[in-house]
Design an enzyme around this catalytic site. Sequence first.
Site, PDB file in Angstrom:
ATOM      1  N   LYS A  60      -4.808   8.864  -7.434  1.00  0.00           N
ATOM      2  CA  LYS A  60      -4.590   7.675  -8.258  1.00  0.00           C
ATOM      3  C   LYS A  60      -3.509   6.838  -7.631  1.00  0.00           C
ATOM      4  CE  LYS A  60      -4.768   5.425 -12.294  1.00  0.00           C
ATOM      5  NZ  LYS A  60      -5.000   4.213 -11.472  1.00  0.00           N
ATOM      6  N   LYS A  66      -3.258   5.521  -2.456  1.00  0.00           N
ATOM      7  CA  LYS A  66      -2.793   4.130  -2.355  1.00  0.00           C
ATOM      8  C   LYS A  66      -3.684   3.365  -1.407  1.00  0.00           C
ATOM      9  CE  LYS A  66       0.824   1.707  -3.809  1.00  0.00           C
ATOM     10  NZ  LYS A  66       1.551   2.060  -5.035  1.00  0.00           N
ATOM     11  N   LYS A 100       5.099  10.742  -8.263  1.00  0.00           N
ATOM     12  CA  LYS A 100       5.172  10.127  -9.601  1.00  0.00           C
ATOM     13  C   LYS A 100       4.286  10.887 -10.576  1.00  0.00           C
ATOM     14  CE  LYS A 100       5.671   5.361  -8.002  1.00  0.00           C
ATOM     15  NZ  LYS A 100       5.341   3.952  -8.194  1.00  0.00           N
TER      16      LYS A 100
HETATM   17  N1  GLU Z   1       0.870   0.552  -8.258  1.00  0.00           N
HETATM   18  C1  GLU Z   1       1.566   1.208  -9.332  1.00  0.00           C
HETATM   19  C2  GLU Z   1       2.533   2.226  -8.788  1.00  0.00           C
HETATM   20  O1  GLU Z   1       2.954   2.139  -7.659  1.00  0.00           O
HETATM   21  C3  GLU Z   1       0.619   1.745 -10.381  1.00  0.00           C
HETATM   22  C4  GLU Z   1      -0.381   2.744  -9.934  1.00  0.00           C
HETATM   23  C5  GLU Z   1      -1.405   3.087 -10.998  1.00  0.00           C
HETATM   24  O2  GLU Z   1      -1.313   2.543 -12.087  1.00  0.00           O
HETATM   25  O3  GLU Z   1      -2.271   3.885 -10.711  1.00  0.00           O
HETATM   26  O4  GLU Z   1       2.989   3.098  -9.495  1.00  0.00           O
END
Ligand code: GLU
Length: 422
Positions: free
Chosen positions: A78, A114, A102
């Site tokens: 994700k 990503k 995260k």
């Molecule tokens: N691009 C955001 C991040 O770096 C959100 C990623 C997401 O919502 O999957 O956390």
Amino acid sequence: MKFAEQKDQEESLNLFTSTQIVIKEALTKLGYHEEMYELLKEPLRLMTVRMPIRMDDGSITVFTGYRAQHNDAVGPTKGGIRFHPEVDEEEVKALSMWMSLKCGIVDLPYGGGKGGIICDPRKMSLAELERLSRGYVRAISQIVGPTKDIPAPDVYTNSQIMAWMMDEYSRLREYDSPGFITGKPLVLGGSHGREKATALGVTICIEEAAKKKGIELTGARVVVQGFGNAGSFLAKMMHDAGAKVIGISDAHGALYDKNGLDIDYLLDRRDSFGTVTTLFESTITNKELLELDCDILVPAAISNQITATNAHHIKASIIVEAANGPTTLEATKILTERGILLVPDVLASSGGVTVSYFEWVQNNQGYYWSEEEVLTKLKKVLVKSFDQVYEVAATRGVNMRLAAYMVGVRKMAEASRFRGWV
Ligand code: GLU
């Protein structure tokens, strides 16, 4: 000053290698062997795609894009997709690793991914952006999907781009697939609260950090670097909470008022890329902004902003990283020695992916939650994660960054072990 343009190849390489260094340190502290580091030091997959796109003048431009999938032991990968002229392979790889961390910190059933496309959306028309967004989905369609890898917005991408991508994916698969991507508009299965989720997550971390430092938020002096999605919502939340936002910036410069800036006015005047300082004559530089006398500093722009060069001049007592990678490892060390409480990016900016997870759950259930429900759940997750990281930092005698990596890496290491990968 065009700080957004400053990132070069070397810096993104540093982002990647410094991520590897902290992952290694975290795994060692947790007692894992070298094989685990070998598995987690790089993404499992990296796809590079080249996309010929018809421009409005009839010509063809071939764009390059990437999708990195760090580790899918815990579940599907994700993470967002960024559109930026400075995107490169190393950066996308590092960003996918941060997404894994995260997801581990906030305990989501995902690994990190990503994507990025080398382009300058500020110089493209909506029609060109739509063709590029659809072209990217066609190019990566084999490796993404609601149970494989779920994209989302990131730098210079938004809910409209997510909508085009969802539509393209649904056409390819020939069934409606809202769970393919998060950060969609509400009418297409987006979640209440997703747009301000990153800023709200940062706000929760600021509140928790302020409690630890005995700082009262009402009247606290806050500086926010960056006025994009995270920065602008955050400035507004701090302002509404009674704090004094004395400095903000965008890619062109920074604004300062020791009595507090009129955030509502600035929000009203900012364009869709977060530019507002060009409307003012008297601006300061980003360097000056970071060194302002304040209580709370929030880097919410780009990477490598607080370095060994300026870390000694930072006057804030709390730094909460809303951007990805704004502080170098050397600077982290200096700030920790100086007793500044630094809440790292992988914890502070995890509100976005947390609500993305809620969005995906709602899509899978076909049952939608109220904003209140989403925000209450988000707060619970973030407070718990903050406490956990703070506790590990205190009991293991490490800084918050290393503690966050230790919390973040543990689940995917365990999942990889149970699967028999290592
Ligand atoms: N691009 C955001 C991040 O770096 C959100 C990623 C997401 O919502 O999957 O956390």
